[in-house]
Scaffold this motif. Sequence first.
Motif, PDB file in Angstrom:
ATOM      1  N   ASN A  15      -0.151  -3.120  -6.227  1.00  0.00           N
ATOM      2  CA  ASN A  15       0.792  -2.055  -6.601  1.00  0.00           C
ATOM      3  C   ASN A  15       0.467  -1.581  -8.014  1.00  0.00           C
ATOM      4  N   ILE A  20      -3.982   0.343  -1.956  1.00  0.00           N
ATOM      5  CA  ILE A  20      -3.154   0.163  -0.760  1.00  0.00           C
ATOM      6  C   ILE A  20      -3.654  -1.037   0.064  1.00  0.00           C
ATOM      7  N   GLY A  21      -2.741  -1.559   0.885  1.00  0.00           N
ATOM      8  CA  GLY A  21      -3.101  -2.642   1.805  1.00  0.00           C
ATOM      9  C   GLY A  21      -3.404  -3.943   1.087  1.00  0.00           C
ATOM     10  N   GLU A  80       2.000  -4.954   6.682  1.00  0.00           N
ATOM     11  CA  GLU A  80       1.974  -3.545   6.272  1.00  0.00           C
ATOM     12  C   GLU A  80       1.081  -2.714   7.194  1.00  0.00           C
ATOM     13  N   TYR A  91      -5.485   6.018  -3.664  1.00  0.00           N
ATOM     14  CA  TYR A  91      -5.435   7.324  -2.991  1.00  0.00           C
ATOM     15  C   TYR A  91      -6.539   8.247  -3.524  1.00  0.00           C
ATOM     16  N   ARG A 105      -4.013  13.373   6.763  1.00  0.00           N
ATOM     17  CA  ARG A 105      -2.818  12.551   6.556  1.00  0.00           C
ATOM     18  C   ARG A 105      -1.741  13.376   5.874  1.00  0.00           C
ATOM     19  N   LYS A 109       1.546  13.077   8.300  1.00  0.00           N
ATOM     20  CA  LYS A 109       1.579  11.679   7.859  1.00  0.00           C
ATOM     21  C   LYS A 109       2.091  10.742   8.953  1.00  0.00           C
ATOM     22  N   TYR A 120       1.945   5.665  11.317  1.00  0.00           N
ATOM     23  CA  TYR A 120       3.367   5.291  11.331  1.00  0.00           C
ATOM     24  C   TYR A 120       3.857   5.120  12.768  1.00  0.00           C
ATOM     25  N   GLN A 146       6.440  -1.464   2.370  1.00  0.00           N
ATOM     26  CA  GLN A 146       6.981  -0.103   2.263  1.00  0.00           C
ATOM     27  C   GLN A 146       7.004   0.669   3.593  1.00  0.00           C
ATOM     28  N   ARG A 150      10.266   1.600   5.866  1.00  0.00           N
ATOM     29  CA  ARG A 150      10.636   2.998   6.136  1.00  0.00           C
ATOM     30  C   ARG A 150      10.955   3.186   7.621  1.00  0.00           C
TER      31      ARG A 150
HETATM   32  O1  F6P Z   1       1.169   1.123  -1.906  1.00  0.00           O
HETATM   33  C1  F6P Z   1       1.880   0.142  -1.230  1.00  0.00           C
HETATM   34  C2  F6P Z   1       1.842   0.386   0.265  1.00  0.00           C
HETATM   35  O2  F6P Z   1       2.629  -0.594   0.890  1.00  0.00           O
HETATM   36  C3  F6P Z   1       0.412   0.363   0.879  1.00  0.00           C
HETATM   37  O3  F6P Z   1      -0.057  -0.911   1.204  1.00  0.00           O
HETATM   38  C4  F6P Z   1       0.601   1.251   2.077  1.00  0.00           C
HETATM   39  O4  F6P Z   1      -0.600   1.751   2.611  1.00  0.00           O
HETATM   40  C5  F6P Z   1       1.490   2.318   1.509  1.00  0.00           C
HETATM   41  O5  F6P Z   1       2.357   1.669   0.592  1.00  0.00           O
HETATM   42  C6  F6P Z   1       2.296   3.081   2.531  1.00  0.00           C
HETATM   43  O6  F6P Z   1       2.863   4.207   1.904  1.00  0.00           O
HETATM   44  P1  F6P Z   1       2.304   5.650   2.252  1.00  0.00           P
HETATM   45  O7  F6P Z   1       2.468   5.783   3.743  1.00  0.00           O
HETATM   46  O8  F6P Z   1       3.200   6.578   1.485  1.00  0.00           O
HETATM   47  O9  F6P Z   1       0.862   5.748   1.849  1.00  0.00           O
END
Ligand code: F6P
Length: 193
Positions: A15, A20-21, A80, A91, A105, A109, A120, A146, A150
Amino acid sequence: PRYIWLSRHGESQYNLEGKIGGDADLSERGWKYAKKLPSLVETYIPNHEKLTVWTSTLKRTQQTGSYLPYPKKTWKALDELDAGVCDGMTYEEIAEKYPDDFKARDEDKFEYRYRGGESYRDVILRLEPIIMEMENQENVLIITHQAVLRCIYAYFMNVPQQQSPWMSIPLHTLIRLEPRAYETLVTRIKADI
Ligand code: F6P
């Protein structure tokens, strides 16, 4: 009333680096949240003696729950969203290396599926058994990620699933859901760390 308790894991090293991941450890701040969580739970969760804690298989969720003295269950289905070939990237790196994917994306998304990974929509499908099990639970705290949160949040809030990617689930916040007959009430308890 019956509540469902949700939390993201504490801040992780990834973070901090904007990656990510992965399967990173908590950051110093993330560990502070982990240490604070037991007192938040004692203060806000009635019958916390009977609490069960669910985490993903990833280190950051297990570390976040590590100071909680309750039975725990680990679910692979709470991991995740799998970013496939983009796992471990920022990103900016994705935009540079896979510009078409980045754009795709951005345009959709919800449906966008990472190469070798998930969308998703895929996450919602794999969460189905978890959500069914949640509906049978009296007292559960779910510590996960995250994108996963969601999807769970949108489900209980009766928000169309296509809007899941835009739910706001901040770090270091305990979320209380109270499902009622026609709506779900939500309370957010921010840890001050
Ligand atoms: O950045 C933290 C995180 O949990 C990543 O591991 C994940 O890919 C991302 O958030 C998901 O959020 P978004 O869909 O907005 O990229």
